[in-house]
Design a protein around this motif. Sequence first.
Motif, PDB file in Angstrom:
ATOM      1  N   ALA A 163       0.823  -1.223   0.000  1.00  0.00           N
ATOM      2  CA  ALA A 163       0.000   0.000   0.000  1.00  0.00           C
ATOM      3  C   ALA A 163       0.853   1.268   0.000  1.00  0.00           C
ATOM      4  O   ALA A 163       0.540   2.243  -0.693  1.00  0.00           O
ATOM      5  N   ALA A 164       1.939   1.257   0.751  1.00  0.00           N
ATOM      6  CA  ALA A 164       2.794   2.455   0.796  1.00  0.00           C
ATOM      7  C   ALA A 164       3.427   2.722  -0.573  1.00  0.00           C
ATOM      8  O   ALA A 164       3.559   3.874  -0.997  1.00  0.00           O
ATOM      9  N   GLY A 165       3.776   1.660  -1.279  1.00  0.00           N
ATOM     10  CA  GLY A 165       4.360   1.819  -2.617  1.00  0.00           C
ATOM     11  C   GLY A 165       3.346   2.373  -3.610  1.00  0.00           C
ATOM     12  O   GLY A 165       3.673   3.208  -4.459  1.00  0.00           O
ATOM     13  N   ILE A 166       2.096   1.902  -3.493  1.00  0.00           N
ATOM     14  CA  ILE A 166       1.038   2.405  -4.384  1.00  0.00           C
ATOM     15  C   ILE A 166       0.811   3.895  -4.118  1.00  0.00           C
ATOM     16  O   ILE A 166       0.667   4.709  -5.034  1.00  0.00           O
ATOM     17  N   VAL A 184       1.845   9.876  -5.514  1.00  0.00           N
ATOM     18  CA  VAL A 184       2.330  11.191  -5.063  1.00  0.00           C
ATOM     19  C   VAL A 184       3.520  11.628  -5.927  1.00  0.00           C
ATOM     20  O   VAL A 184       3.596  12.783  -6.364  1.00  0.00           O
ATOM     21  N   ASP A 185       4.429  10.725  -6.195  1.00  0.00           N
ATOM     22  CA  ASP A 185       5.587  11.078  -7.031  1.00  0.00           C
ATOM     23  C   ASP A 185       5.124  11.571  -8.397  1.00  0.00           C
ATOM     24  O   ASP A 185       5.633  12.562  -8.923  1.00  0.00           O
ATOM     25  N   MET A 244      -1.040   8.527   1.067  1.00  0.00           N
ATOM     26  CA  MET A 244      -0.709   9.621   0.154  1.00  0.00           C
ATOM     27  C   MET A 244      -0.649  10.937   0.925  1.00  0.00           C
ATOM     28  O   MET A 244       0.267  11.749   0.727  1.00  0.00           O
ATOM     29  N   ASN A 245      -1.617  11.159   1.800  1.00  0.00           N
ATOM     30  CA  ASN A 245      -1.615  12.396   2.586  1.00  0.00           C
ATOM     31  C   ASN A 245      -0.389  12.475   3.488  1.00  0.00           C
ATOM     32  O   ASN A 245       0.219  13.539   3.634  1.00  0.00           O
ATOM     33  N   GLU A 246      -0.010  11.331   4.070  1.00  0.00           N
ATOM     34  CA  GLU A 246       1.208  11.318   4.905  1.00  0.00           C
ATOM     35  C   GLU A 246       2.442  11.658   4.075  1.00  0.00           C
ATOM     36  O   GLU A 246       3.294  12.439   4.490  1.00  0.00           O
ATOM     37  N   GLU A 247       2.516  11.053   2.907  1.00  0.00           N
ATOM     38  CA  GLU A 247       3.671  11.279   2.024  1.00  0.00           C
ATOM     39  C   GLU A 247       3.724  12.743   1.563  1.00  0.00           C
ATOM     40  O   GLU A 247       4.800  13.355   1.505  1.00  0.00           O
ATOM     41  N   LEU A 248       2.569  13.311   1.248  1.00  0.00           N
ATOM     42  CA  LEU A 248       2.526  14.717   0.823  1.00  0.00           C
ATOM     43  C   LEU A 248       2.986  15.624   1.957  1.00  0.00           C
ATOM     44  O   LEU A 248       3.785  16.547   1.750  1.00  0.00           O
ATOM     45  N   GLU A 249       2.460  15.368   3.146  1.00  0.00           N
ATOM     46  CA  GLU A 249       2.837  16.206   4.290  1.00  0.00           C
ATOM     47  C   GLU A 249       4.330  16.125   4.568  1.00  0.00           C
ATOM     48  O   GLU A 249       4.985  17.132   4.850  1.00  0.00           O
ATOM     49  N   ALA A 250       4.876  14.913   4.480  1.00  0.00           N
ATOM     50  CA  ALA A 250       6.287  14.731   4.829  1.00  0.00           C
ATOM     51  C   ALA A 250       7.229  15.300   3.768  1.00  0.00           C
ATOM     52  O   ALA A 250       8.254  15.890   4.104  1.00  0.00           O
TER      53      ALA A 250
END
Length: 347
Positions: free
Chosen positions: A151-154, A159-160, A191-197
């Motif tokens: 899921a994290a990879g998806i 996001v990328d 996705m929201n976590e990745e965007l925030e980080a």
Amino acid sequence: MWFQNNKKKAGAVLALAASAALLLSSCSGGDAGNGGSEGGSEGGGASITFLPKNLGNPYFDASRTGEEAAAGEFGGEFTEVGPTEATPDAQVSFINTATQQGAAALAVAANDPQAICDALNEARDNDVKVVTFDSDTNPECRDLFINQADAAGIAKAQVDMIAEQIGGEGQIAILSAAANATNQNAWIDLMNEELEANHPDIEVVETVYGDDDDQTSFDKTAALLQTYPELKGIVSPTTVGIAAAARYLSTSDAKGEVALTGLGTPNQMREYVEDGTVTEFALWNPEELGYLTAFAANALATGEIAGEEGDTFEAGDLGEYTVGADGEVVLGEPTRFNADNIDDFDF
Ligand code: RAM
């Protein structure tokens, strides 16, 4: 390889009855029989009922191609049933019927992590092995989950892609599937976590739900563009949503101005990559997901595996798979599709 041989094979054409329900059944190993936990068909494989989120969704048409191929290989009995609308309530009656009919295994893409659990646990009490695929329930309601990719990879791939396509800043919106879909909600959280980080200059202005319905997704796209004139991109983590959004954008002033990415099938997205509406999106191979799901369900129903962490089973042309933590089996990695490679794929 089976997948190469079947590249041009389309899913069975569905003529949807007004009743909103449909049943497809193909005997590849004998009559339907009463499988129970002992197995199922005369061909030696299990009788497996597949219940996708909804019928008429090209993604699940593709997974069906793999399910049927697998059942043919292990001599099992393939049946597909499902609702036209991607709602959990609509799935419950199909689960109950599969239980009553004594399916050896039930493979379901869940429209809600909890709402179908009572029905699934009743199925399990009646010796039906329950496998989720594509979209999980809570782990205690099923024996295995066949996950398409980590899921994290998806989430990170999506996001990328949007960050690259909008130059790392600006407003974006998310066009999702059904509001309770387990898979989309897990990806959106990540996705929201990745965007925030990692992308503080990208703002998610709204997440809307097209319910994996083409027209609803199309209308939600139009509303997003109207509401947010500064919108720079849309991420749609659903094959139904991204195709509908691309269709809308392709004839609007926003074509080429508002980026669109997410998860789509190459066959649905090809024309929008060719006409410049979309530059890049991602997915795994849903035919392979269906194929792996069928082999896993068969391995459980025939007693080859118990579904414990560390259990291994053979999945035909895909090779050997191992059950991981929480009863999860992961198919592989998502692929990115763009003008350079999209013609290499046919699903
Ligand atoms: C749609 C469905 C499915 C999802 C894909 C990406 O077809 O919502 O569950 O996995 O999109």
